[in-house]
Write an enzyme that holds these catalytic residues in place. Structure first.
Site, PDB file in Angstrom:
ATOM      1  N   ARG A  66       0.803  -1.223   0.000  1.00 22.14           N
ATOM      2  CA  ARG A  66       0.000   0.000   0.000  1.00 22.14           C
ATOM      3  C   ARG A  66       0.836   1.273   0.000  1.00 22.14           C
ATOM      4  O   ARG A  66       0.365   2.326  -0.416  1.00 22.14           O
ATOM      5  CB  ARG A  66      -1.004  -0.033   1.152  1.00 22.14           C
ATOM      6  N   GLU A 103       5.691 -10.995  14.725  1.00 23.98           N
ATOM      7  CA  GLU A 103       5.193 -11.534  15.992  1.00 23.98           C
ATOM      8  C   GLU A 103       5.733 -12.944  16.229  1.00 23.98           C
ATOM      9  O   GLU A 103       6.148 -13.290  17.318  1.00 23.98           O
ATOM     10  CB  GLU A 103       3.663 -11.531  15.998  1.00 23.98           C
TER      11      GLU A 103
END
Length: 183
Positions: A66, A103
């Site tokens: 994006r 993560e």
């Protein structure tokens, strides 16, 4: 740090759709595709981001995917070129890369080895700053090439996740248009 007045921030925020529990339960995904569908909203976002940048800028680096939407538009406004920061393995030719933590595990981003000259002034751009892992890796990558990267611009900041603060601790000036509390 938000760089727009409250009315502009509210107008832009209203164009950003929130999708609950995506990509996993408990996450409120901030979807800019609805902002991109609105020509006036998109123009407002690009204009306000460009106005907040301290120039001159040689290159606007967009982070896949994006960030690619905003980088060319900002580059045109700032009379700069566009530098693509991609997932490793997506660019042909010689590249340099940087790992960053996720993560669970790691990922890697890359850019062409000859994409920016030493000393080039580079603005980093993406749609959203959350934890800052990808953005910080992009800054390290740009600096590894010898360029000067001291500014970053985002449409959305999720300040509770600390990414903007982490970038600032790396010597970056961070600007955003809309802040959403929480995750």
């Amino acid at each position: 740090m938000s760089v727009v007045d409250r009315e502009t921030m509210e107008r832009l925020a209203a164009l950003i759709r929130t999708i609950p529990d995506f990509p996993k339960p408990g996450i409120a995904f901030r979807d800019i595709t609805t902002l991109l569908l609105d020509a006036q909203g998109l123009a407002l976002a690009v204009d306000r981001m460009a106005a907040a940048i301290d120039g001159p800028i040689d290159l606007v680096a967009g982070i896949e995917a994006r960030g690619f939407v905003f980088a060319p538009a900002l580059a045109l406004r700032l009379n700069a070129g566009v530098l693509l920061i991609r997932k490793d393995g997506k660019l042909p030719g010689a590249t340099i890369a940087e790992d960053y933590a996720l993560e669970y595990g790691t990922d890697r981003i890359a850019m062409h080895a000859d994409a920016c000259a030493p000393g080039a002034r580079v603005l980093l751009v993406d749609d959203l700053i959350a934890t800052g892992g990808t953005a910080r890796a992009a800054v390290r990558l740009i600096r590894k090439a010898g360029a000067v990267c001291e500014q970053a611009a985002f449409v959305i900041d999720l300040p509770d996740l600390g990414g903007a603060a982490a970038l600032e601790s790396d010597g970056m000036t961070v600007r955003s248009l809309v802040e959403f509390p929480g995750h």
